[in-house]
Design an enzyme around this catalytic site. Structure first.
Site, PDB file in Angstrom:
ATOM      1  N   GLU A 144       0.851  -1.185   0.000  1.00 30.16           N
ATOM      2  CA  GLU A 144       0.000   0.000   0.000  1.00 30.16           C
ATOM      3  C   GLU A 144       0.887   1.235   0.000  1.00 30.16           C
ATOM      4  O   GLU A 144       2.096   1.153   0.208  1.00 30.16           O
ATOM      5  CB  GLU A 144      -0.948   0.001   1.200  1.00 30.16           C
ATOM      6  CG  GLU A 144      -0.248   0.053   2.550  1.00 30.16           C
ATOM      7  CD  GLU A 144      -1.214  -0.085   3.723  1.00 30.16           C
ATOM      8  OE1 GLU A 144      -2.339  -0.577   3.537  1.00 30.16           O
ATOM      9  OE2 GLU A 144      -0.816   0.284   4.842  1.00 30.16           O
ATOM     10  N   HIS A 186      -4.102   3.054   7.405  1.00 33.61           N
ATOM     11  CA  HIS A 186      -3.009   2.752   8.315  1.00 33.61           C
ATOM     12  C   HIS A 186      -2.164   3.989   8.633  1.00 33.61           C
ATOM     13  O   HIS A 186      -2.029   4.878   7.810  1.00 33.61           O
ATOM     14  CB  HIS A 186      -2.084   1.693   7.713  1.00 33.61           C
ATOM     15  CG  HIS A 186      -2.681   0.328   7.712  1.00 33.61           C
ATOM     16  ND1 HIS A 186      -2.326  -0.623   6.792  1.00 33.61           N
ATOM     17  CD2 HIS A 186      -3.609  -0.249   8.504  1.00 33.61           C
ATOM     18  CE1 HIS A 186      -3.010  -1.730   7.025  1.00 33.61           C
ATOM     19  NE2 HIS A 186      -3.794  -1.526   8.057  1.00 33.61           N
TER      20      HIS A 186
END
Length: 286
Positions: free
Chosen positions: A207, A245
């Site tokens: 990511e 995150h």
């Protein structure tokens, strides 16, 4: 399989809390070898036949233990991690929101003690058919020969589910954690899969944010002979905003999905534009 095998004997730190007790029950149902729990002040009790001790030291005096999974709240995670790192070989920190300075101290202490740490902010690890040390739903996994590494729990589940539905099983799935400071990185897990006779191909789910995937690309080029397929989340993410995150934030030109995709494809990694493409890429690879 890697990290988790028939010789793994685990204790649960924070076993009497809501999360700890629920997931201990789920891990036991999956035949994971949970031999003890630790909650200070609750020694002498038990949960589903698992004896509870006041400390890891006390647990080790009574049981053969080599790994730990931590469910304690973030303010106490560092103390719990230090205690397990001192005594055990493998420590999995499920806890979210561990302060960055605490995480840095945990990793430094783990390095000094040569202890493997997975997390924090991880769904854990699962070796289908052997057990799980984590919080993942077991029904979406099946035994097989594809290793999965990911920074994202949700994407791990999605990809594992699609592999399973296509008849492709997994050797081990590892969530390395989505925080800026984590214990075990992609490269370490890649090497374990490379050395694992039960793994024939690897899925790397990345990511935006940081340079972990770029570092992994260099490692793959120099060390990995098995086929690797990758999916990178966050193609449309705006710079400067955290996406999910704590580690998923783009600073300047580094950490973009495109820079990661370029680095990986340059070393021969097959890139899936969507998670659903991973299955086809894996089928072509093995």
């Amino acid at each position: 399989m890697i990290l988790l095998n028939k010789d793994t004997k685990c204790l649960v730190q924070g076993i009497t809390g809501t999360q700890g007790s629920f997931h201990t029950s789920e891990m036991l149902k999956y035949n994971t070898n949970i031999v003890a729990g630790v909650t200070p002040g609750k020694g002498g009790q038990s949960l589903e036949g698992v004896p509870i001790f006041n400390s890891i030291e006390e647990a080790k005096e009574n049981k053969d233990i080599n790994s730990s999974i931590i469910f304690v709240p973030a303010p106490f995670a560092k103390d719990a991690a230090f205690e397990s790192i001192k005594h055990l070989d493998l420590v999995i920190i499920i806890t979210e929101h561990v302060p960055v300075h605490d995480a840095m101290e945990i990793m430094e202490y783990a390095k000094e003690n040569n202890t493997t740490v997975i997390g924090p902010n991880t769904p854990g690890i699962i070796s289908p058919g052997v057990g799980k040390l984590g919080i993942m739903p077991t029904h979406i996994f099946k035994e097989g020969n594809v290793g999965v590494i990911s920074r994202s729990g949700t994407l791990t589940y999605e990809v594992a589910s699609q592999l399973t539905m296509s008849g492709i099983g997994q050797s081990t799935c590892v969530g390395i954690g989505g925080d800026p400071v984590i214990g075990t990185n992609y490269s370490n897990i890649l090497q374990r899969f490379e050395d694992d006779p039960d793994t024939d191909a690897i899925v790397l789910i990345g990511e935006i944010g940081g340079n972990a995937e770029e570092v992994a690309a260099k490692y793959i080029e120099d060390n990995i002979s098995k086929p690797v397929v990758s999916y990178i989340a966050g193609m449309t993410a705006p710079p400067g905003k955290r996406m999910g995150h704590a580690g998923a934030i783009i600073q300047g030109n580094s950490g973009t999905a495109q820079s990661k995709i370029n680095a990986l494809s340059d070393v021969g990694v097959k890139i899936a534009k969507m998670p659903s493409e991973i299955v086809e890429q894996i089928k072509r690879s093995i």
